[in-house]
Design an enzyme around this catalytic site. Structure first.
Site, PDB file in Angstrom:
ATOM      1  N   ARG A 414     -40.299  -2.952  44.868  1.00  0.00           N
ATOM      2  CA  ARG A 414     -41.287  -2.276  45.720  1.00  0.00           C
ATOM      3  C   ARG A 414     -41.261  -2.957  47.083  1.00  0.00           C
ATOM      4  O   ARG A 414     -41.582  -4.147  47.186  1.00  0.00           O
ATOM      5  CB  ARG A 414     -42.683  -2.404  45.102  1.00  0.00           C
ATOM      6  CG  ARG A 414     -42.895  -1.594  43.826  1.00  0.00           C
ATOM      7  CD  ARG A 414     -44.338  -1.745  43.346  1.00  0.00           C
ATOM      8  NE  ARG A 414     -44.717  -0.756  42.361  1.00  0.00           N
ATOM      9  CZ  ARG A 414     -44.753  -0.990  41.042  1.00  0.00           C
ATOM     10  NH1 ARG A 414     -44.434  -2.172  40.559  1.00  0.00           N
ATOM     11  NH2 ARG A 414     -45.130  -0.038  40.215  1.00  0.00           N
ATOM     12  N   ARG A 450     -36.579   0.481  46.291  1.00  0.00           N
ATOM     13  CA  ARG A 450     -37.274   1.723  46.631  1.00  0.00           C
ATOM     14  C   ARG A 450     -37.659   1.688  48.110  1.00  0.00           C
ATOM     15  O   ARG A 450     -38.215   0.685  48.578  1.00  0.00           O
ATOM     16  CB  ARG A 450     -38.545   1.867  45.786  1.00  0.00           C
ATOM     17  CG  ARG A 450     -39.361   3.078  46.179  1.00  0.00           C
ATOM     18  CD  ARG A 450     -40.500   3.318  45.243  1.00  0.00           C
ATOM     19  NE  ARG A 450     -41.592   2.380  45.463  1.00  0.00           N
ATOM     20  CZ  ARG A 450     -42.666   2.318  44.690  1.00  0.00           C
ATOM     21  NH1 ARG A 450     -42.775   3.114  43.639  1.00  0.00           N
ATOM     22  NH2 ARG A 450     -43.628   1.471  44.946  1.00  0.00           N
ATOM     23  N   ASN A 571     -46.332   6.358  36.427  1.00  0.00           N
ATOM     24  CA  ASN A 571     -47.696   6.114  36.913  1.00  0.00           C
ATOM     25  C   ASN A 571     -48.164   7.291  37.755  1.00  0.00           C
ATOM     26  O   ASN A 571     -49.243   7.852  37.545  1.00  0.00           O
ATOM     27  CB  ASN A 571     -47.757   4.840  37.768  1.00  0.00           C
ATOM     28  CG  ASN A 571     -47.147   3.650  37.077  1.00  0.00           C
ATOM     29  OD1 ASN A 571     -47.004   3.654  35.865  1.00  0.00           O
ATOM     30  ND2 ASN A 571     -46.764   2.635  37.828  1.00  0.00           N
ATOM     31  N   ASP A 572     -47.331   7.679  38.718  1.00  0.00           N
ATOM     32  CA  ASP A 572     -47.712   8.816  39.552  1.00  0.00           C
ATOM     33  C   ASP A 572     -47.475  10.132  38.828  1.00  0.00           C
ATOM     34  O   ASP A 572     -48.268  11.065  38.960  1.00  0.00           O
ATOM     35  CB  ASP A 572     -46.937   8.788  40.875  1.00  0.00           C
ATOM     36  CG  ASP A 572     -47.614   7.886  41.886  1.00  0.00           C
ATOM     37  OD1 ASP A 572     -48.856   7.887  41.928  1.00  0.00           O
ATOM     38  OD2 ASP A 572     -46.909   7.152  42.603  1.00  0.00           O
ATOM     39  N   ARG A 582     -55.174   8.192  39.324  1.00  0.00           N
ATOM     40  CA  ARG A 582     -54.848   6.995  38.529  1.00  0.00           C
ATOM     41  C   ARG A 582     -55.799   5.836  38.776  1.00  0.00           C
ATOM     42  O   ARG A 582     -55.817   4.865  38.025  1.00  0.00           O
ATOM     43  CB  ARG A 582     -53.383   6.572  38.763  1.00  0.00           C
ATOM     44  CG  ARG A 582     -53.060   6.082  40.144  1.00  0.00           C
ATOM     45  CD  ARG A 582     -51.555   6.016  40.377  1.00  0.00           C
ATOM     46  NE  ARG A 582     -51.014   4.663  40.339  1.00  0.00           N
ATOM     47  CZ  ARG A 582     -49.790   4.330  40.738  1.00  0.00           C
ATOM     48  NH1 ARG A 582     -48.950   5.259  41.161  1.00  0.00           N
ATOM     49  NH2 ARG A 582     -49.376   3.097  40.676  1.00  0.00           N
ATOM     50  N   CYS A 619     -39.288   3.595  35.662  1.00  0.00           N
ATOM     51  CA  CYS A 619     -39.831   2.359  36.224  1.00  0.00           C
ATOM     52  C   CYS A 619     -41.355   2.366  36.266  1.00  0.00           C
ATOM     53  O   CYS A 619     -41.960   1.458  36.813  1.00  0.00           O
ATOM     54  CB  CYS A 619     -39.263   2.098  37.615  1.00  0.00           C
ATOM     55  SG  CYS A 619     -39.646   3.411  38.767  1.00  0.00           S
TER      56      CYS A 619
HETATM   57  C1  PEP Z   1     -44.818   5.071  39.489  1.00  0.00           C
HETATM   58  O1  PEP Z   1     -45.462   5.864  40.173  1.00  0.00           O
HETATM   59  O2  PEP Z   1     -44.651   5.188  38.255  1.00  0.00           O
HETATM   60  C2  PEP Z   1     -44.198   3.899  40.108  1.00  0.00           C
HETATM   61  C3  PEP Z   1     -43.377   3.112  39.464  1.00  0.00           C
HETATM   62  O3  PEP Z   1     -44.512   3.652  41.395  1.00  0.00           O
HETATM   63  P1  PEP Z   1     -45.889   2.993  41.894  1.00  0.00           P
HETATM   64  O4  PEP Z   1     -46.642   2.512  40.676  1.00  0.00           O
HETATM   65  O5  PEP Z   1     -45.477   1.914  42.813  1.00  0.00           O
HETATM   66  O6  PEP Z   1     -46.540   4.155  42.565  1.00  0.00           O
HETATM   67 MG    MG Z   2     -45.308   5.890  42.344  1.00  0.00          MG
END
Ligand code: PEP
Ligand code: MG
Length: 661
Positions: A414, A450, A571-572, A582, A619
């Protein structure tokens, strides 16, 4: 006499360059000032220079008045234009400025509130360093220093100034002794060095002497001067500078203690595994404390970017900070349990809580020990295909932890922290150095970087974000980068340069249209052509995308033809598929990756990637879940990237799948 120039000092005149600039300025007899936007400050005070917040690429004027004004201007302009010239062995990017000591990503501050828990007092603070701990409370509340408030007679003033100067020298020499110790880590050394600079700074000493001349006793003058300077740091719109206010208070306190002939209450006697409770701990005191014995830290002051947090994180000590006045509820505590992930502090836990925490601490230790044998395992699926278990990291400081865990490369670097931890946008050189170090550390394993994934919810210095009703649906990630080629190209050029040093791959966040990939590819080609024309060494890299929007899932078959790999950001993806924020605890139940809607989005993505013959990885947090890993591998995923703490457990899970067949 004056001359203007554009500042080329990497990240501007933050702590260490400010100190170096001051050192240069002090070498001249002339009065020297630095002027920015019409505001002039003495070039002989690093505190004043820092507060002027001069950034890289800004225009400033150096003004000098005196016998050696020409030479002074020449030298200082020379430094601003070419800061590396004439330096000794200290490098600009790697210098030990305290800001470079920041370790793991700074967690979000949690709201401060006391939450009852079956009659036990549970306090909420800032989750500043992860992990759980329970232990005897070690209350460290050195008495507040109060100035005697004595008015000096005119004939006492000179000797009081001498006494004050002696105290400053004594604090500086004590700090020098600490800096000379072999066992101080590089990060801690940077922090102590920055405190030493504050102790020596003209704005502190000058203000104290001004107050003494006005008749204040030295202790009262130091307290008042430190409070004024700390207030200036608190008022700046910059987290890094805000955190320096605590440093100024800490330095002021040390000077007062010398003036009063007192010693700081020592942390030397802290028992093994104790939880250190304090309203505030000077970073210098903590760096010198027996850190191995400290089980956890709880403080009234401090936030995620404070020096206490940085030291705690880099030594793996759980910490909850920023409790404010609630810290007083812990003064008489006998035992304390803390959860550094959630920011919870439980005072004198009852039997049930105690055994729950003991169980969690013990379970964590036992699991860590039992999983070690999986560090070197290269997990494969039934057909022999290697499943890459990689690390999610956000800074170079985390490389060691990832390697220690047995990471087979980095599946998500990141880059936001690189942009957030500094006061200014990181330069191409600085980024190239960072990505190269990463590539070298893991070669021949891949390192997936990324590109900048930031939006208005977490703004960074140097990018103006509009006010948005829904920042998570707004100008963020690849959308922002494509609109700001000046920022994006700098990062892409740095990545092309770093690709020479290892197996760099690049992925784009928040993709929702194919044109975002094609436009990025055009920019990458443009950057490569520029580097070639400039004769700068560079190499190509694989370009992939994160799959984290429903749009990306729905166009996955077409996207797969355009990119080298997919990495599923669960996650997103979960929040966007479920339309459930979230970060919003009220809809946390909906924010569930195992919901069939999310799982089928993952499956659709995997199918599209496998059909196109590209690598499909993951990820998001779900990649590290032992209960889901077999399903993901069954769908065709061959790379799982997670926090280093989850790696060995994931390898064990995949190895167990192999054992079952
Ligand atoms: C995700 O969105 O799953 C991700 C890995 O990115 P971040 O948590 O940094 O948004
Ligand atoms: Mg993300």
């Amino acid at each position: 006499m004056e001359r203007s120039t554009i500042v080329r000092v990497h990240e501007g005149l933050h702590a260490r360059p400010a100190t170096r600039f001051v050192k240069l300025a002090k070498g001249f007899e002339s009065d020297v000032e630095l002027v920015k936007d019409g505001k002039a400050v003495s070039a002989k005070s690093s505190v004043k220079l820092m507060l002027l917040a001069v950034k890289e690429n800004q225009e400033v004027t150096v003004r000098a008045n005196g016998a050696d004004a020409i030479e002074a201007i020449e030298a200082l302009i020379g430094y601003l234009e070419n800061p590396r010239a004439g330096l000794d062995d200290e490098s600009e990017a790697g210098e030990g400025g305290s800001e470079t000591a920041a370790a793991a990503p700074a967690p979000e501050a949690a709201p401060l509130a006391a939450a009852p828990m079956d009659g036990i007092s549970k306090l909420q603070g800032v989750a500043a360093s992860e992990g759980v701990a329970i232990g005897p409370a070690f209350a460290h509340f050195p008495p507040e220093i109060e100035g005697p408030g004595r008015r000096l007679r005119a004939d006492e003033i000179d000797s009081e100034i001498e006494r004050f100067r002696g105290a400053v020298t004594s604090v500086q020499s004590r700090m020098d002794l600490t800096l000379a110790e072999d066992n101080l880590s590089a990060g801690d050394r940077g922090i102590v060095a920055a405190l030493r600079d504050i102790a020596a700074d003209d704005s502190l000493t000058g203000e104290v002497e001004r107050l003494i001349k006005g008749g204040d006793d030295a202790v009262s003058a130091v307290i008042a001067a430190a409070a004024t300077i700390a207030a200036d740091f608190s008022a700046v719109d910059d987290h890094y500078l805000n955190a320096r206010a605590d440093d100024v208070h800490a330095v002021g306190r040390q000077i007062c203690l010398v003036l009063l002939g007192q010693d700081e209450v020592s942390l030397e006697t802290i028992p093994q595994g104790a939880i250190l409770i304090a309203d505030d701990i000077g970073a210098w005191d903590l760096a010198r404390a027996p850190l191995k014995r400290i089980g956890g830290v709880v403080c009234g002051h401090g936030g995620a970017t404070s020096h206490i947090a940085i030291i705690a994180r880099s030594h793996g000590i759980p910490a909850v900070l920023g409790l404010g006045n609630k810290i007083n509820e812990l003064r008489a505590a006998k035992e304390v349990a803390i959860d550094g992930n959630a920011g919870h502090v439980i005072v004198d836990p009852d039997e049930a809580t105690r055994s729950d925490f003991n169980r969690r601490v013990e379970a964590a230790a036992q699991e860590r020990a039992g999983l070690k044998i999986f560090k070197e395992v290269t997990p494969t699926r039934a057909d022999g295909t290697v499943i890459e278990v990689a690390a999610n990291i956000g800074s170079l400081e985390e490389i060691e932890a990832a390697q220690e865990a047995g990471a087979m490369g980095v599946g998500l670097f990141r880059t936001e922290l690189l942009f957030m931890r500094h006061m200014h946008l990181p330069s191409e050189d600085m980024q190239a150095e960072t990505y190269s170090a990463l590539a070298k550390a893991f070669a021949p394993h891949p390192v997936i970087v990324r590109t900048l994934d930031i939006g208005g919810d977490k703004p960074i210095a140097g990018i103006e974000f509009p006010d948005e009703e829904n920042p998570f649906l707004g100008w963020r990630g690849i959308r922002m980068c494509l609109d700001r080629p000046d920022i994006f190209k700098r990062q892409l050029r740095a990545l092309l340069r770093a690709a020479v040093h290892g197996n760099i791959k690049v992925m784009l966040p928040m993709v929702s249209e194919i044109s975002e990939v094609t436009r990025t590819r055009a920019l990458v080609d443009e950057c490569a052509a520029e580097l070639k024309a400039e004769g700068v060494e560079h190499a190509s890299f694989d370009l992939g995308v994160m799959i984290e929007t429903p749009a990306a899932v729905l166009i996955a078959p077409a996207l797969a033809k355009e990119v080298a790999f997919f990495s599923i950001g669960t996650n997103d993806l979960t929040q966007y598929i479920m339309a459930a924020d979230r970060l919003n605890p009220t809809v946390a139940k909906l924010n569930d990756v195992t919901n069939p809607a999310v799982m089928s989005a993952i499956e659709l993505t995997a199918k599209a990637g496998v059909a196109a013959g590209i690598m499909v990885g993951m990820c998001g947090e779900a990649a590290g879940r032992p209960d889901l890993i077999p399903t993901f591998i069954g769908m065709g995923l061959t790379e799982l990237s997670m926090s280093p703490a989850s790696i060995q457990r994931a390898k064990k899970t995949i190895a167990a799948m192999a054992a079952e067949r």
